[in-house]
Design a protein around this motif. Structure first.
Motif: not given
Length: 322
Positions: A232-257
């Motif tokens: 229910x929370x927005x944990x990270x938001x930004x440009x597609x290029x930055x988010x897919x290249x270097x995600x900052x939030x641990x949850x986003x990192x796990x999703x992309x991995x």
């Protein structure tokens, strides 16, 4: 600089939990819990996350199908949060929705002509005869034939039905289209065709999209910016290029991995999260992700991180980056 089309401010949606003979409220399911973001005119914002994270609930609040528990939704600088009846009908033509299931979203008892002519007639834009005349150009715009107008939805494939759903959404020339898992029910080969169609229509009609999906590859293909939701929370938001290249939030990192890597020579270390997603009826204190985070600190268990800008138009809700 593009103007802001949609401004979502601290929006919440709590569903009451009722028990007993008198159906007293004993708690709440916090489906969406304090989400804020903006959408520029002509932009596509992808919203990703696991099932049950609140993506679809957020989309339905933007469409005003659901009433927010708290917060504000501004569309073209107009507060639409609590609009009802005739006031809502006046503005609703400007934002439309494409649904997940192309089979259940179309009335099987109506022909394609009736389905596509209905928005014009109901909104008093045209009489029934003129409304039917507008159906042909709509069909050709989404890659179907004018002769398809006399058919019923059962005569089409899933991809063709979704094209009809897109045509219906475009009938009233909206500024914003909310696509809720619009390609998840389709074969992979058909998904790319629908995504390419949506991209072409965006350029042609200067549309803005909110594209909701659990599929990271699909979101990457169509989005300009990406927002990641968890519990229910927005944990990270930004440009597609930055988010897919270097995600900052641990949850986003796990999703992309965990997402498949199309390039053979590229190996990605998979991050396996421990534990289960907590219940939105009883979310953990502090950071909602701390029960599964590999980098959890003491402050994470006590203080909920706010979504904070860490670079130009890139924000993350994590104590590691505050």
């Amino acid at each position: 600089m593009s103007e802001i089309l949609l401004d979502v401010q601290h929006v919440k949606k709590y569903f009451p939990i009722k028990q007993g003979v008198l159906l007293r409220t004993v708690g709440h399911v916090k489906a969406v819990d304090d989400v804020s973001f903006t959408l520029k005119s002509g932009e596509t914002l992808g919203i990703v996350g696991e099932s049950g994270c609140g993506k679809s609930t957020l989309g339905r609040m933007i469409m005003r199908v659901l009433e927010p528990t708290d917060g504000k939704i501004l569309f073209n600088n107009q507060d639409i949060t609590h609009l009802k009846g005739q006031e809502l009908r006046k503005i609703r033509s400007q934002f439309q929705m494409v649904f997940q299931d192309p089979y259940s979203s179309l009335n099987p008892k109506m022909t394609v002509e009736q389905i596509l002519a209905e928005p014009y007639y109901v909104n008093k834009i045209a009489d029934w005869k003129e409304a039917k005349e507008r159906v042909g150009p709509l069909l050709t715009r989404v890659g179907l034939k004018e002769t398809d107008r006399s058919k019923s939805p059962s005569e089409f494939s899933g991809g063709q039905r979704q094209r009809i759903g897109i045509a219906r959404a475009l009938a009233l020339n909206p500024s914003l289209v909310v696509a809720d898992e619009a390609v998840s029910a389709l074969d992979v080969s058909i998904q790319s065709q629908i995504l390419n169609l949506m991209r072409d229509l965006k350029e042609e009609l200067n549309l803005s999209y909110i594209f909701i999906s659990h599929n990271l590859s699909v979101v990457k293909h169509i989005s300009d910016r990406v927002g990641v939701m968890y519990l229910g929370n927005l944990v990270e938001i930004g440009s597609k290029r930055e988010l897919y290249k270097k995600p900052l939030h641990p949850y986003t990192q796990a999703l992309l991995s965990s997402a498949p890597e199309p390039k053979r020579n590229v190996k990605r270390e998979k991050i396996v999260l421990k534990g289960e997603v907590p219940s939105p009826a009883n979310p953990p204190s502090g950071c909602p992700f701390h029960t599964r985070c590999p980098y959890v600190m003491g402050i994470c268990k006590e203080v909920r991180p706010i979504l904070k800008e860490v670079s130009s138009e890139y924000s993350v809700a994590c104590h590691l980056h505050h």
